[in-house]
Enzyme design. Structure first.
Site, mmCIF file in Angstrom:
data_model
loop_
_atom_site.group_PDB
_atom_site.id
_atom_site.type_symbol
_atom_site.label_atom_id
_atom_site.label_comp_id
_atom_site.label_asym_id
_atom_site.label_seq_id
_atom_site.Cartn_x
_atom_site.Cartn_y
_atom_site.Cartn_z
ATOM 1 N N ASP A 120 -15.906 -1.707 -23.667
ATOM 2 C CA ASP A 120 -15.823 -2.118 -22.253
ATOM 3 C C ASP A 120 -16.893 -3.172 -22.009
ATOM 4 O OD1 ASP A 120 -17.905 -0.152 -22.505
ATOM 5 O OD2 ASP A 120 -17.929 0.082 -20.321
ATOM 6 N N GLU A 187 -19.282 2.570 -21.429
ATOM 7 C CA GLU A 187 -20.744 2.491 -21.562
ATOM 8 C C GLU A 187 -21.375 1.834 -20.349
ATOM 9 O OE1 GLU A 187 -24.706 1.126 -22.356
ATOM 10 O OE2 GLU A 187 -23.019 -0.170 -21.912
HETATM 11 ZN ZN LIG Z 1 -23.712 -2.877 -24.194
#
Ligand SMILES: [Zn+2]
Length: 491
Positions: A120, A187
């Site tokens: 992501d 994340e």
């Molecule tokens: Zn990162």
């Protein structure tokens, strides 16, 4: 009188001699002798794959309604079709949109390792698209450079690991130790449903990793003042975070008849005191070790100060604290970020509130920080409030004399030649806040070269990586995985 002059003269001479001897002895440690290893890769193919990966808008938004699920599905399908060897030889567990691969080792008695990254990315701030030299999700390759969001953070990590694993499979490599590969999908919003779920899954299956390697620091080029060689900083810990509310109260009323002291005035004084009294810190533990290694490559004056901290320690720490990036490694940092007071210009606030974000150094606990703040801002009608969530403590500090650190360091030396390798502290966060719970040691490092100029690309504009750099990353990941897992004996 004459004797006194004589004695102080002798003393000064002794001090000068000690300072000089220490400085001249403060030279680079004999570099570890690691034979270079040639790893042949297809640079054009790697570049094309990273470019394709960038084109999926796998953006983690703070507002979940903005998320484009089809982009995540598209990326996952792309991983399966682009890396057939990985998907045929490794067992895949999908946890939400995070992919966890397991590469079975020949020796089940050995603790597994985990190599991980996240796919992501952060959004491109609306209105800044025009500032990109190449569109942020184009993956355009121009003059040997791959452009786009994620080329540094962290699709280069994910693609690098997949390319390296493919390469090893094509060479018939069989791991001795089980290897997990994990590719997180959230994340950038804390990783609860990706890395968090992976950690929970591993724990449930009684897997305790020998070590893990996640994104983190880099191989830095020209980042430390005066240090000529490349410096690979392998982060062995990451900072925590807590946001405290400093609240000043007063009677309020009409702004035409203000008292001598308002809530805003009290709050302002508290904030000034906070900035003037940073949370204590200094050159010790991890940061001492990092500077001990790197200062040996610095120009004479810096080398002299680092070699003689018994004399220059206080001056040195004061100088280092002036550089925000270095200061962040020495202590818990203080950052007032949000302010609120009255809702109307002619109304005195009953409450003025400052939200102050602290990034917690491993030497401090959340409570230590709250206690420090309460002590500093102490005044009538000023109060410090801890968030209901309690804050996130700093990680434990992993052992930089352990096998895992040695494997990563040696692998980097095999591909990059004689560069400097040192442990470091991650001042931002990573998915390892989750993975670290199931690993004896957790490391955070991308084997890619980053310069000062590249830094604006992280979460900013014009994120890009050169094809040569990306290829070098693949070589390093291949060495890290094969050195870390060990080669199984032929049956
Ligand atoms: Zn990162």
């Amino acid at each position: 009188m004459r004797t006194l002059v004589k004695i102080s003269g002798t003393l000064a001479a002794v001090v000068v001699v000690i300072v000089l001897v220490n400085t001249f002895r403060h030279t680079p440690d004999t570099l570890r002798q690691v034979a270079p290893v040639e790893v042949t890769v297809d640079e054009d193919l790697i570049a094309r794959h990273l470019a394709e990966a960038v084109q999926f808008r796998t953006v983690s938004h703070q507002d979940p309604s903005l998320r484009e699920q089809d982009q995540f599905e598209g990326f996952i399908a792309w991983v399966k079709s682009t890396y057939p060897e990985v998907n045929e030889n490794l067992a895949l567990t999908r946890l939400n949109d995070t992919l966890l691969y397991r590469w079975e080792g020949a020796d089940g008695a050995l603790q597994p390792i985990l190599i991980t990254g996240h796919y992501d990315v952060v959004p491109v701030i609306p209105g800044t698209e025009e500032r990109w030299e190449q569109p942020p999700f184009s993956g355009n390759i121009v003059d040997g450079v791959i452009w786009g969001r994620g080329t540094l953070d962290d699709k280069s990590g994910v693609v690098g690991i997949l390319e390296a694993t493919t390469l090893l499979l094509q060479q018939g490599f069989q791991p001795q130790r089980t290897v997990y590969l994990s590719f997180g999908h959230d994340e950038e919003i804390g990783g609860p449903n990706g890395a968090g779920e992976v950690a929970r899954f591993l724990k449930e299956n009684q897997v305790q990793l020998a070590w893990s390697l996640d994104e983190g620091s880099f191989v830095f080029d020209d980042m430390l003042p005066g240090v000529e060689p490349l410096v690979a900083i392998i982060n062995v810990a990451e900072k925590g975070s807590v946001t405290l509310d400093i609240v000043a109260t007063a009677a309020g009323g009409h702004s035409s008849m203000p008292p001598a002291e308002t809530a805003v005035g009290k709050l302002a004084r508290a904030l000034v005191k906070l900035e003037e009294n940073p949370v204590p810190g200094g050159l010790e533990g991890l940061s001492a070790s990092m500077f001990d290694t790197t200062s040996r490559y610095m120009p004479f004056l810096m080398r002299m100060m680092f070699a003689n901290q018994w004399l220059f320690g206080a001056v040195l720490e004061k100088e280092l604290a002036k550089m925000p990036a270095v200061n962040a490694m020495l202590r818990t940092t203080t950052a007032p970020t949000m302010l609120s007071g009255s809702v109307k210009t002619n109304v005195l606030p009953i409450e003025a509130v400052a939200r102050v974000n602290f990034r917690i150094h491993p030497r401090d606990s959340v409570q230590d920080v709250a206690d420090h703040v309460a002590r500093v801002v102490q005044a009538p009608d000023v109060e410090v409030r801890l968030p209901a969530t309690g804050g996130l403590p700093a990680s434990v500090v992993s052992d930089w004399n352990s096998e895992g650190f040695g494997v990563i360091g040696d692998s980097v030396l095999e591909t990059y030649g004689s560069i400097v390798v040192t442990p470091g502290l991650m001042v931002a966060g990573s998915d390892t806040r989750h993975y670290g719970k199931v690993a004896d040691n957790a490391f955070r490092f991308n084997p890619l070269v980053v310069t000062q100029a590249d830094l604006t690309g992280f979460h900013g504009t014009n994120e890009k990586i050169s094809v040569a750099n990306m290829a070098q990353g693949v070589r390093s990941y291949a060495r890290i995985i094969s050195n870390g897992a060990g080669k199984a004996d032929a049956p």
